[in-house]
Each structure stands twice: as C-alpha cells, then as structure tokens.
Write a protein that holds these residues in place. Structure first.
Motif, PDB file in Angstrom:
ATOM      1  N   ASP A 239      -4.724 -10.587 -15.654  1.00 24.77           N
ATOM      2  CA  ASP A 239      -6.061 -11.663 -15.154  1.00 24.77           C
ATOM      3  C   ASP A 239      -6.737 -11.362 -14.434  1.00 24.77           C
ATOM      4  O   ASP A 239      -7.761 -12.360 -14.187  1.00 24.77           O
ATOM      5  N   LEU A 240      -6.464 -10.739 -13.552  1.00 21.03           N
ATOM      6  CA  LEU A 240      -7.166 -11.415 -11.617  1.00 21.03           C
ATOM      7  C   LEU A 240      -8.434  -9.829 -12.456  1.00 21.03           C
ATOM      8  O   LEU A 240      -7.975  -8.953 -13.131  1.00 21.03           O
ATOM      9  N   LYS A 241      -8.787  -9.408 -11.698  1.00 21.77           N
ATOM     10  CA  LYS A 241     -10.181  -8.993 -11.943  1.00 21.77           C
ATOM     11  C   LYS A 241      -9.997  -7.591 -11.142  1.00 21.77           C
ATOM     12  O   LYS A 241      -9.671  -6.935 -10.722  1.00 21.77           O
ATOM     13  N   GLY A 242     -10.655  -6.304 -12.182  1.00 22.27           N
ATOM     14  CA  GLY A 242      -9.894  -5.530 -12.067  1.00 22.27           C
ATOM     15  C   GLY A 242      -8.464  -4.922 -12.275  1.00 22.27           C
ATOM     16  O   GLY A 242      -7.859  -3.324 -12.262  1.00 22.27           O
ATOM     17  N   PHE A 243      -7.885  -5.771 -13.026  1.00 22.64           N
ATOM     18  CA  PHE A 243      -6.212  -5.175 -13.362  1.00 22.64           C
ATOM     19  C   PHE A 243      -6.222  -5.379 -15.065  1.00 22.64           C
ATOM     20  O   PHE A 243      -7.555  -5.765 -15.408  1.00 22.64           O
ATOM     21  N   GLY A 244      -5.034  -4.371 -15.176  1.00 20.17           N
ATOM     22  CA  GLY A 244      -5.362  -4.946 -16.995  1.00 20.17           C
ATOM     23  C   GLY A 244      -3.843  -4.308 -17.068  1.00 20.17           C
ATOM     24  O   GLY A 244      -3.353  -3.872 -16.143  1.00 20.17           O
ATOM     25  N   GLU A 245      -3.708  -3.630 -18.364  1.00 19.52           N
ATOM     26  CA  GLU A 245      -2.380  -3.524 -18.586  1.00 19.52           C
ATOM     27  C   GLU A 245      -2.855  -1.783 -18.026  1.00 19.52           C
ATOM     28  O   GLU A 245      -0.835  -1.996 -18.050  1.00 19.52           O
TER      29      GLU A 245
ATOM     30  N   THR B 281       0.585  -1.042   0.167  1.00 17.04           N
ATOM     31  CA  THR B 281      -0.237  -0.218  -0.232  1.00 17.04           C
ATOM     32  C   THR B 281       0.627   1.073  -0.141  1.00 17.04           C
ATOM     33  O   THR B 281       0.386   2.132  -0.283  1.00 17.04           O
ATOM     34  N   ARG B 282       2.192   1.264   0.015  1.00 16.13           N
ATOM     35  CA  ARG B 282       3.116   2.040   0.234  1.00 16.13           C
ATOM     36  C   ARG B 282       3.527   2.574  -0.864  1.00 16.13           C
ATOM     37  O   ARG B 282       4.151   3.258  -1.690  1.00 16.13           O
ATOM     38  N   ILE B 283       2.606   1.840  -2.024  1.00 14.98           N
ATOM     39  CA  ILE B 283       3.380   2.467  -3.618  1.00 14.98           C
ATOM     40  C   ILE B 283       2.330   3.279  -4.186  1.00 14.98           C
ATOM     41  O   ILE B 283       0.746   2.918  -4.046  1.00 14.98           O
ATOM     42  N   PRO B 284       2.937   4.647  -4.262  1.00 16.10           N
ATOM     43  CA  PRO B 284       1.532   5.389  -5.072  1.00 16.10           C
ATOM     44  C   PRO B 284       0.785   4.992  -5.847  1.00 16.10           C
ATOM     45  O   PRO B 284       0.806   4.222  -7.116  1.00 16.10           O
ATOM     46  N   GLY B 285      -1.110   4.963  -5.825  1.00 15.08           N
ATOM     47  CA  GLY B 285      -1.698   4.317  -6.419  1.00 15.08           C
ATOM     48  C   GLY B 285      -1.996   3.102  -6.647  1.00 15.08           C
ATOM     49  O   GLY B 285      -3.612   2.761  -7.275  1.00 15.08           O
ATOM     50  N   LEU B 286      -1.372   2.021  -6.013  1.00 18.65           N
ATOM     51  CA  LEU B 286      -2.045   0.897  -4.954  1.00 18.65           C
ATOM     52  C   LEU B 286      -2.468   1.153  -4.153  1.00 18.65           C
ATOM     53  O   LEU B 286      -2.053   0.858  -2.877  1.00 18.65           O
ATOM     54  N   GLY B 287      -4.100   0.842  -3.961  1.00 22.10           N
ATOM     55  CA  GLY B 287      -4.913   1.100  -3.127  1.00 22.10           C
ATOM     56  C   GLY B 287      -5.131  -0.267  -2.060  1.00 22.10           C
ATOM     57  O   GLY B 287      -4.252  -1.758  -1.973  1.00 22.10           O
ATOM     58  N   PRO B 288      -5.579  -0.559  -0.895  1.00 24.09           N
ATOM     59  CA  PRO B 288      -5.808  -1.564   0.087  1.00 24.09           C
ATOM     60  C   PRO B 288      -6.174  -2.326  -0.693  1.00 24.09           C
ATOM     61  O   PRO B 288      -6.072  -3.108  -0.249  1.00 24.09           O
TER      62      PRO B 288
ATOM     63  N   HIS C 218     -11.316  11.050 -12.234  1.00 25.95           N
ATOM     64  CA  HIS C 218     -10.389  10.535 -13.832  1.00 25.95           C
ATOM     65  C   HIS C 218      -9.194  10.940 -13.520  1.00 25.95           C
ATOM     66  O   HIS C 218      -8.637  11.621 -15.314  1.00 25.95           O
ATOM     67  N   PHE C 219      -8.773  10.731 -12.964  1.00 20.57           N
ATOM     68  CA  PHE C 219      -6.480  11.050 -13.437  1.00 20.57           C
ATOM     69  C   PHE C 219      -6.257  10.219 -14.145  1.00 20.57           C
ATOM     70  O   PHE C 219      -4.592  10.597 -14.857  1.00 20.57           O
ATOM     71  N   GLY C 220      -7.127   8.859 -14.602  1.00 20.67           N
ATOM     72  CA  GLY C 220      -6.693   7.911 -15.566  1.00 20.67           C
ATOM     73  C   GLY C 220      -6.181   8.130 -16.943  1.00 20.67           C
ATOM     74  O   GLY C 220      -6.152   7.589 -17.681  1.00 20.67           O
TER      75      GLY C 220
ATOM     76  N   THR D 292      -3.561  -0.801 -15.349  1.00 19.64           N
ATOM     77  CA  THR D 292      -3.634  -0.841 -14.131  1.00 19.64           C
ATOM     78  C   THR D 292      -2.156  -1.119 -14.285  1.00 19.64           C
ATOM     79  O   THR D 292      -0.963  -0.425 -13.006  1.00 19.64           O
ATOM     80  N   GLU D 293      -1.642  -2.374 -14.344  1.00 18.53           N
ATOM     81  CA  GLU D 293       0.059  -2.803 -14.599  1.00 18.53           C
ATOM     82  C   GLU D 293       1.049  -1.515 -14.861  1.00 18.53           C
ATOM     83  O   GLU D 293       1.696  -1.204 -14.083  1.00 18.53           O
ATOM     84  N   GLU D 294       0.670  -0.479 -16.108  1.00 17.23           N
ATOM     85  CA  GLU D 294       1.768   0.438 -16.275  1.00 17.23           C
ATOM     86  C   GLU D 294       1.264   1.907 -15.356  1.00 17.23           C
ATOM     87  O   GLU D 294       2.257   2.478 -14.856  1.00 17.23           O
ATOM     88  N   GLY D 295      -0.120   1.978 -14.129  1.00 22.94           N
ATOM     89  CA  GLY D 295       0.140   3.029 -13.132  1.00 22.94           C
ATOM     90  C   GLY D 295       1.434   2.111 -11.824  1.00 22.94           C
ATOM     91  O   GLY D 295       1.705   2.525 -11.215  1.00 22.94           O
TER      92      GLY D 295
END
Length: 575
Positions: free
Chosen positions: A131-137, A95-102, A442-444, A139-142
């Motif tokens: 392949d995880l729900k709520g994740f994608g390319e 959670t210390r990673i900016p942009g990665l919520g709990p 809408h930061f993304g 999200t990975e880049e963020g």
C-alpha cells in the motif's frame, strides 16, 4: 595499512549515502559520490597533498578538500558525525540490502517504523509494503531477493580488500627473523569472489615471535585467541585473521590442507586412504608404519598421491581430481598471458584519467594492445556525442603513433536498450575498432524480455564483446533475470565474446557462469573496466575468476596475438 585515498573514498561515499537517506539535495550527494570516486582512483597518495593539490583532483572543490584535510589531521569530519547521528541506525541497516535504495529505506522507516532487516521480513510476510507509494509486488520480490543476498554475504569482504590486507600481513611477518616462508591460504588463495576470514601460514622453527607480531600489528583491534600453534585476531575492519606456524618440513602439507576447499580435501584424503596412506596438515604418512612420505612441498604431496600439482583456483571438488588422474587438467590462463585490456574508460565520460595517462599506464604494463571504450550517448549523464567520439579517435590515432610496442584501439561501450537496440547506427559503429555492449538500465525486465534484449544486441555484427553480462554488483545488486544458457548459445552462434569483468565488485561473469558458458563453446575477454590508472591492476582478480572457471589462454581473446584477435573482430562483422 590501506591507502589514505581508500579510507577517504569510503568516508565520502558514506557521507553521500547519509545525505541521500536524509532527503537532502541530491546534487550534493552526487557531488560527494563523484569526489569519492575521484579520490579513490587518484594515483598519488592524498596524504601528501595540500589543499591546492587536492583541488586539482577532478570533482574535488575547496569545501571537500577542507573536509579531507580535516580528516587526515584528526581522523574525523564533524559533518559526517552529525549526519550519522541524524539518520536512524535502522535505516542505514536497511540500505545494506541489495536493491533497496536510501529513499525507499527512509519511507519504510517513516511509514511503517521498520528499523531492521528482521522487521522488514515480518512486514513482507504481512504484505504491508504493497500500500506504500512506489512499492508493489515486484518491489517486494526484489527486496526478498536482496535480503537473501545479504544473508548469503554475511560478514564476507570483497576479494581486493582481502588481498590487500593479507599481503600487508604477509609482508610484515616475512620480515621477522626466522621466517622461512610466509603466505596466505584458504579461500583467498583459491581466489573466491568474497572472503570470510584470512588464513595466514608461516614456516618457522619457533612460533612465538610471529604470534606476538600479529597481535601487535596496527591493523589488529582484538585478540580472539593466542596460542603456540594458532593465533586469531580481528582487524579494525572486522576481518578475522588466523595465523598458524608450521615446521618448515611440513610446509607443503600444511599449505595444501589450509588452502582447502573442505570438499577438495575430503577427496584427497579419500585418495590417500585408497593408497594405504594418511594425509594431514603435517604430511602424508604410511598408515601402518607412520613414516612421513611427503610434506615439504605441495608438489611432493600431490605426486605421492599419483596426481600432478592442482592449481588452488581449481580446488573446489568440481572434477579436478578426476581430471588430474586422467592427465587432463587445463593449463590455466595466467596474468602474464593477457596481451591487452579491451574495456577501459577515460575522463571523456565517467573515467578519472586522461586518454594519455590511461594509455601510458597500459604501456607500462607491457601490453601489446589496449582499447579505450568510453560510454555511448544513451547513458545520458555522460554526455557523449558523435563529435566527441570522433575527436577522441583523432587524438588516439595521433597518440598511437608515439607509443612504441603497443597498439591503441578506439572502442566504445554501447548501452543495450530495453528492446536490445544500441546507441549508434551500424554505419557509425563500423568506424570503431571494437564495440562492447552492456546492460546499464531497466534491470527489472521480465526474464523473456531481458533474454531477448541481450541476444538481439549480440546479434549485431559490430558487437564483439558482451560486457559484464549479468550486471551484478557483489553485495550491492543482483544479476538480471535472464535465460543465460540461451544467451551463451547466442554468443557462440554469433561469435560474441563474453566478458569476465575484473572489477572486484563485479567479477562478472562469475566462475560458475564461466563453466556453464564454456560448455556452449564461447570465447571470453578478461577486462578491467578501468575508470582510473589504479584500476588496471584489477586484472589479477579477473584472471583468478577465469582460472576458477577452468579457462586457458586459448579461451580468452585478449590473450591472443594481435593478428588472431584482429581476425576474430573482423569475422564477427561477416557472420
């Protein structure tokens, strides 16, 4: 020592985070977040309050008040300890990673067994998140970008925390007999946005009493090194403090040397060599005879090099030496130059103090004018309406007639929608003295969409200031992806001032962005975005950032007399 308010705020924020990570009631997490903010922004030291006094603080009910009292009495809250044990340490690290919520951190731990930043990086390389729900390319880049920000920040602390700690230490050491001078140096004196370690200097004939005092301070948790010329300790919060004791006659040379930056010092030493001199922390010496030519003050050292004194905020090897040699150093903005704060909030939306209390605190700072800019309705959780805004305006106008020497302005902080639209129509915006527009959601968006969105808002004739332009929160959230040179050019064209938001988590615009924007010919507004009376002194950090961006009082609209500021606001309407 830090205020009890700050310690309790940090603990309740941690508890709210633990509640969110463990998937408990989100309303409970939100309740603790609100209580943490309210306690942190409360002007009275909560260590002096009883249960009744605590429950009078907004958002602090009896249950939270009891926990606070227990912490003040014992230094612990059992519920927080239990939550710490229940949440895997690796998840908290994520959670210390900016942009990665709990919640995403918990999913990563449960689904992929990830419990460290290194394991997350390995999973990203293997494209296991997609392949995880709520994740994608995207999200990975963020997440990759967030990890980069985390690595960059390291163990650095925010400017306000470093300043508070340094001033406490300087105050303690200054009381010791024999202290001629004492101050902090290094990146903190240069007002960098984050600080790695603290450099404290003392001028005295004898070093031992000061070295002993540093190791004995309540904030000292570990002694790293203890010597006659330098002592290093680590505080309970993990900050390294390096103390050096200089002979009083070498004070100026030492202060110049230990203030840095390293790149600036290389330039000054090169200049010294060209003059047949040698520069060190002990003085400026004739290279042949060894005669000390200047050392007692920084002004003496710079003058002997053929330079005017260079303000610490400029000492980053960004052209300051050349400008000084040409006699073209700017006369930098100072805190005394600021005539008013143009971005503040009250308890009508997400502020913690009443209109009356905020205005009284601003008047006590000697401002000539002061704007209240509560959120507009598109930030739905604040529940703003036209009716509430107009009722606040009536209260403000009545209050304005009772405050002598300070003009009250009724403003609003608008939300820039995904398409660049604003909360209210122009005919309603025309009734405000001042409109700030900011991105809050809408930061993304894509770079093109974000750029177009911000520029459209700046083109509105009633938007006078673009608030916290990049939206960054240092160490928490990166800035949005936009073509800011295009944004800066649009601000220059439309007469929209760019905010230098003084909140230590924001400092937005940053010094580097200020330097870029200034080349486009824009004007700036240094504001606190205060949500409590105790936030108004944050102005010092905004001014420091403005100094690092080479700004003068002519560049900053709220350093202008009211007449000139008023013309600026009116001219925007007619462009």
């Amino acid at each position: 020592m830090s205020r009890a308010n700050d310690r309790v705020e940090a603990l309740l924020r941690e508890y709210a985070e633990l509640i969110a990570i463990s998937g408990q009631d989100p309303f409970k997490a939100r309740a603790y977040e609100k209580a943490a903010r309210a306690i942190g922004g409360h002007p009275t030291d909560i260590a002096q309050l009883d249960a009744k006094g605590l429950t009078e603080i907004p958002h602090v009910g009896r249950s939270i008040a009891d926990k606070v009292l227990e912490y003040l009495r014992t230094g612990r809250i059992p519920e927080v300890d239990a939550s710490r044990e229940a949440v895997p340490a690796g998840v908290r690290e994520l959670t210390r990673i900016p942009g990665l919520g709990p919640r995403k951190a918990l999913v990563l731990h449960r689904e992929l067994g990830i419990s460290s930043v290194e394991e997350l990086e390995e999973a990203l390389r293997g494209e296991k998140l997609r392949d995880l729900k709520g994740f994608g390319e995207r999200t990975e880049e963020g997440i990759r970008h967030g990890i980069g920000l985390l690595r960059q920040a390291g163990d650095r602390i925010l400017l306000d925390a470093a300043t508070e700690l340094a001033e406490e230490i300087v105050a303690e050491l200054s009381r010791i007999p024999g202290c001629v001078r004492c101050t902090y140096a290094g990146s903190l004196r240069r007002m960098r946005e984050t600080i790695g370690d603290l450099d404290v200097l003392v001028a005295a004939d004898t070093s031992e009493p000061f070295m002993e005092a540093l190791t004995a301070l309540p904030s000292t948790a570990e002694v790293i090194a203890h010597g006659a010329k330098k002592t290093s300790v680590r505080t309970a919060s993990g900050v390294q403090v390096d103390l050096r004791v200089l002979p009083p006659a070498s004070w100026g040379a030492g202060l110049q040397y230990f203030t840095g930056s390293k790149a600036h010092n290389i330039r000054t030493r090169e200049l010294a060599v060209r003059h047949g001199l040698k520069l060190s922390e002990y003085g400026l010496f004739d290279a042949e005879t060894g005669e000390n030519l200047a050392s007692e003050t920084e002004e003496d050292v710079y003058a002997r090099l053929g330079l005017p004194w260079i303000p610490p905020a400029l000492r980053e090897d960004r052209g300051e030496i050349a400008a000084a040699l040409r006699g073209e150093l700017p006369e930098l903005l100072t805190e005394r130059d600021i005539r008013g704060d143009l971005h503040t909030h009250t308890d009508l939306t997400d502020g913690l103090a009443s209109l009356e209390d905020m205005a009284a605190a601003a008047a006590a700072r000697g401002y000539a004018y002061y704007a209240v800019t509560d959120h507009a309705p598109d930030l739905a959780m604040q529940r703003m309406t036209k009716e509430k805004a107009l009722a606040q305006r009536e209260r403000l106008r009545a209050l304005d007639r009772t405050i002598r020497g300070m003009r009250l302005l009724h403003g609003t902080e608008l939300n820039i929608g995904p398409d660049g639209g604003l909360d209210w129509p122009d005919d309603f915006l025309a009734g405000f003295d001042l409109c700030i527009a900011s991105v809050h959601s809408h930061f993304g968006q894509s770079r093109e969409a974000m750029t177009s969105r911000i520029i459209r808002a700046c083109e509105n004739p009633y938007v006078a200031v673009l608030g916290h332009p990049t939206t960054r929160r240092i160490g928490i959230r990166p800035g949005v992806d936009a073509d800011f040179d295009a944004v800066f050019a649009a601000c220059a064209r439309t007469g929209t001032a760019l905010e230098v938001n003084a909140h230590p988590e924001r400092l937005d615009l940053s010094d580097e962005d200020i330097l870029r924007a200034k080349r486009h010919g824009v004007k700036f507004a240094v504001n606190t975005d205060a949500h409590a009376t105790v936030h108004l002194p944050y102005l010092r950090y905004g001014v420091g950032t403005a100094q690092r961006g080479w700004l003068t009082k002519d560049d900053v609209v709220n350093a202008w007399p009211w007449g000139r500021l008023h013309r600026f606001l009116r001219e925007k309407h007619h462009r």
